[in-house]
Design an enzyme around this catalytic site. Structure first.
Site, short mmCIF file in Angstrom:
data_model
loop_
_atom_site.label_atom_id
_atom_site.label_comp_id
_atom_site.label_asym_id
_atom_site.label_seq_id
_atom_site.Cartn_x
_atom_site.Cartn_y
_atom_site.Cartn_z
N GLY A 13 0.81 -1.22 0.00
CA GLY A 13 0.00 0.00 0.00
C GLY A 13 0.84 1.27 0.00
N VAL A 15 1.46 3.50 2.44
CA VAL A 15 2.41 3.60 3.56
C VAL A 15 3.44 2.47 3.48
CG1 VAL A 15 2.64 3.64 6.07
CG2 VAL A 15 0.68 4.76 4.99
N SER A 40 -2.45 -10.30 -3.01
CA SER A 40 -1.00 -10.17 -3.24
C SER A 40 -0.20 -11.38 -2.77
CB SER A 40 -0.46 -8.95 -2.49
OG SER A 40 -1.19 -7.80 -2.82
N CYS A 149 -2.24 11.20 10.75
CA CYS A 149 -1.25 11.99 10.01
C CYS A 149 -1.52 13.50 10.04
CB CYS A 149 -1.15 11.48 8.57
SG CYS A 149 -2.72 11.06 7.83
N SER A 179 -2.94 11.39 -0.90
CA SER A 179 -2.29 10.12 -0.52
C SER A 179 -2.66 9.68 0.89
CB SER A 179 -0.77 10.24 -0.64
OG SER A 179 -0.28 11.18 0.29
N GLU A 202 -12.39 11.17 10.51
CA GLU A 202 -11.16 11.95 10.78
C GLU A 202 -11.32 12.96 11.91
OE1 GLU A 202 -8.69 10.84 9.26
OE2 GLU A 202 -7.16 12.37 8.92
N ARG A 235 -10.18 17.31 2.42
CA ARG A 235 -9.25 16.70 1.46
C ARG A 235 -9.03 17.73 0.35
NH1 ARG A 235 -6.61 12.60 2.94
NH2 ARG A 235 -8.37 11.22 3.27
N HIS A 242 0.15 17.30 4.62
CA HIS A 242 -1.05 17.78 5.31
C HIS A 242 -0.75 19.13 5.95
CE1 HIS A 242 -2.83 14.01 4.51
NE2 HIS A 242 -2.90 13.48 5.71
N THR A 324 2.93 10.79 4.58
CA THR A 324 3.35 9.38 4.52
C THR A 324 4.74 9.18 5.11
OG1 THR A 324 4.28 9.43 2.28
CG2 THR A 324 1.93 8.94 2.47
P1 NAP Z 1 -3.57 1.49 1.15
O1 NAP Z 1 -2.74 2.23 0.17
O2 NAP Z 1 -4.98 1.21 0.83
O3 NAP Z 1 -2.83 0.08 1.48
C1 NAP Z 1 -3.45 -0.90 2.25
C2 NAP Z 1 -2.52 -2.09 2.43
O4 NAP Z 1 -3.18 -3.05 3.28
C3 NAP Z 1 -2.18 -2.83 1.15
O5 NAP Z 1 -0.90 -3.43 1.29
C4 NAP Z 1 -3.25 -3.93 1.10
O6 NAP Z 1 -2.81 -5.09 0.41
C5 NAP Z 1 -3.39 -4.27 2.55
N1 NAP Z 1 -4.74 -4.78 2.85
C6 NAP Z 1 -5.92 -4.19 2.57
N2 NAP Z 1 -6.95 -4.97 3.00
C7 NAP Z 1 -6.39 -6.08 3.54
C8 NAP Z 1 -6.92 -7.27 4.12
N3 NAP Z 1 -8.23 -7.46 4.24
N4 NAP Z 1 -6.04 -8.21 4.56
C9 NAP Z 1 -4.71 -8.02 4.43
N5 NAP Z 1 -4.14 -6.90 3.89
C10 NAP Z 1 -4.98 -5.95 3.45
O7 NAP Z 1 -3.60 2.23 2.58
P2 NAP Z 1 -2.48 3.17 3.27
O8 NAP Z 1 -2.72 4.59 2.91
O9 NAP Z 1 -1.16 2.58 3.04
O10 NAP Z 1 -2.90 3.08 4.81
C11 NAP Z 1 -2.57 1.96 5.61
C12 NAP Z 1 -2.87 2.28 7.07
O11 NAP Z 1 -2.06 3.38 7.48
C13 NAP Z 1 -4.33 2.68 7.34
O12 NAP Z 1 -4.72 2.22 8.61
C14 NAP Z 1 -4.24 4.21 7.34
O13 NAP Z 1 -5.27 4.80 8.09
C15 NAP Z 1 -2.89 4.42 8.00
N6 NAP Z 1 -2.25 5.69 7.70
C16 NAP Z 1 -2.15 6.13 6.41
C17 NAP Z 1 -1.51 7.34 6.15
C18 NAP Z 1 -1.39 7.90 4.75
O14 NAP Z 1 -0.93 9.05 4.61
N7 NAP Z 1 -1.77 7.16 3.70
C19 NAP Z 1 -0.97 8.07 7.19
C20 NAP Z 1 -1.07 7.58 8.49
C21 NAP Z 1 -1.71 6.40 8.73
P3 NAP Z 1 -3.20 -5.40 -1.15
O15 NAP Z 1 -2.35 -4.50 -1.99
O16 NAP Z 1 -2.82 -6.84 -1.27
O17 NAP Z 1 -4.66 -5.13 -1.29
#
Ligand code: NAP
Length: 345
Positions: A13, A15, A40, A149, A179, A202, A235, A242, A324
């Site tokens: 994903g 992050v 995956s 974040c 993002s 949020e 957003r 941010h 991120t």
């Molecule tokens: P993302 O881009 O949607 O990535 C999600 C990841 O989790 C992917 O590797 C996905 O794998 C995996 N995943 C999704 N559903 C799953 C399931 N049912 N079982 C196992 N793996 C699963 O999300 P992200 O932005 O990286 O965010 C990840 C976490 O970090 C969230 O809790 C978010 O709130 C937190 N966060 C994000 C940010 C940011 O700026 N983006 C900042 C702080 C915190 P596949 O590719 O195989 O689907």
């Protein structure tokens, strides 16, 4: 320097990719396991992951086979960037299996025995780990979290003010990057030529997490800071970074010079990922700008600007961080470095 083997949950994903990028060449960590969803699992990382960062997937991880998100994993430390829908159960399973789990998800942030860390502000909250292990029967394992974040952008300058003058009340308006919603995130037809006034779940996170981070450790638990935060979250059409507009009332009087000095003097740490300056205060009338300032300190510095007396509150200012990096993967890596320095890993 000892090298720890790390595994990443949610490695494909937004992050997860940032973890891979930041850990490449890190002197203390070596990626040995990558886990993601059933979509995956079983594929080489380079095939499972739609890489979205500049440059190519590092060769050191390209051939690692992605596994399901279950223990055991071939590693000493687990970084989690899973959606909150699966994070709670999965992170507990890893902690119970004896792994230190360093999480980006919101699932455990507000549990009373879980540290919610910004190392420069409340590194002492790692003392909660002992209580957590006893209460949950985790044995060697444990969970620590990093904040939402958007909270990461304004909690540092707020902490600087709270330490010196006390914060009475705070109103924030966030302008959050695309993002922040992961990939593919907000549909392009919703965000192009638009400001989107709703981010699910949020505002309550932004209104509560800073009181825990700025809280005081007493008798083995965190006494929350007692000021209210009011938040509206938007957003906006930028890729990373941010920005938060902040208005704050202080408990004690402070001049503008005092306020700026308190922020500038807030010390950084001496860890590998620590930026030289934790908080930079710009006096340029047009800064911070998201595109120009999000990468300050390799994405780990908080940039503040437009600090002025306010007509309704005591002061107003703008704060910016990279969502991120400091707001997710970089913050989690710093947490791991802190835990190692304190002998907890
Ligand atoms: P993302 O881009 O949607 O990535 C999600 C990841 O989790 C992917 O590797 C996905 O794998 C995996 N995943 C999704 N559903 C799953 C399931 N049912 N079982 C196992 N793996 C699963 O999300 P992200 O932005 O990286 O965010 C990840 C976490 O970090 C969230 O809790 C978010 O709130 C937190 N966060 C994000 C940010 C940011 O700026 N983006 C900042 C702080 C915190 P596949 O590719 O195989 O689907």
């Amino acid at each position: 320097m000892k090298k720890y083997r790390v595994g990443i949950l949610g490695a494909t994903g937004t992050v997860g990719q940032r973890f891979v990028q930041l850990l490449e060449g890190h002197p203390q960590f070596e990626i040995t396991a990558l886990a993601a969803s059933d979509r995956s699992a079983g594929k080489p990382y380079a095939e499972a992951c739609a890489w979205k960062l500049p440059g190519n997937i590092p060769q050191t991880v390209a051939d690692i086979t992605v596994t399901p998100i279950e223990p055991p994993l071939d590693c000493d430390i687990v970084f989690s960037s899973l959606p909150s829908s699966v994070a709670r159960e999965t992170e507990e399973a890893f902690a119970r299996a004896g792994y230190p789990v360093i999480s980006n998800s919101s699932s455990y942030r507000m549990d009373e025995d879980i540290p919610l860390l910004i190392p420069e502000i409340n590194g002492d909250h790692v003392a909660l780990i002992e209580r957590q292990r006893e209460k949950r029967g985790f044995g060697k394992g444990f969970i620590v979290t990093n904040p939402n974040c958007a909270v990461v952008s304004f909690a540092p300058p707020l902490a600087a003010l709270h330490r010196k003058f006390g914060v009475e009340a705070c109103v924030v308006t966030t302008m959050q990057a695309i993002s922040g919603a992961g990939y593919p995130g907000t549909p392009s037809l919703d965000i192009t030529d638009n400001v989107f006034p709703y981010i699910a779940g949020e505002e309550p996170k932004v209104e509560t997490e800073s009181q825990k981070i700025l809280g005081r450790l007493a008798d083995g638990s965190v006494e929350y800071a007692d000021f209210p935060v009011s938040a509206q979250c938007f957003r906006v059409n930028v890729v990373d970074g941010h920005m938060v507009s902040v208005r704050v009332d202080l408990k004690e009087p402070a001049t503008l010079e005092d306020v700026v000095a308190a922020m500038r003097e807030f010390p950084s740490l001496d860890l590998h990922s620590s930026p030289e300056n934790f908080i930079v205060v710009s006096e340029e009338p047009t800064r911070p700008q998201t595109r120009l300032d999000r990468d300050a300190g390799n994405g780990m510095t908080i940039t503040v600007g437009r600090v002025f007396p306010d007509t309704v509150f005591d002061y107003r200012f703008i704060a910016l961080s990279h969502n991120t990096v400091r707001g997710a993967a970089g913050g989690a890596v710093l947490n791991a470095e802190l835990l190692i320095s304190k002998g907890l890993i």
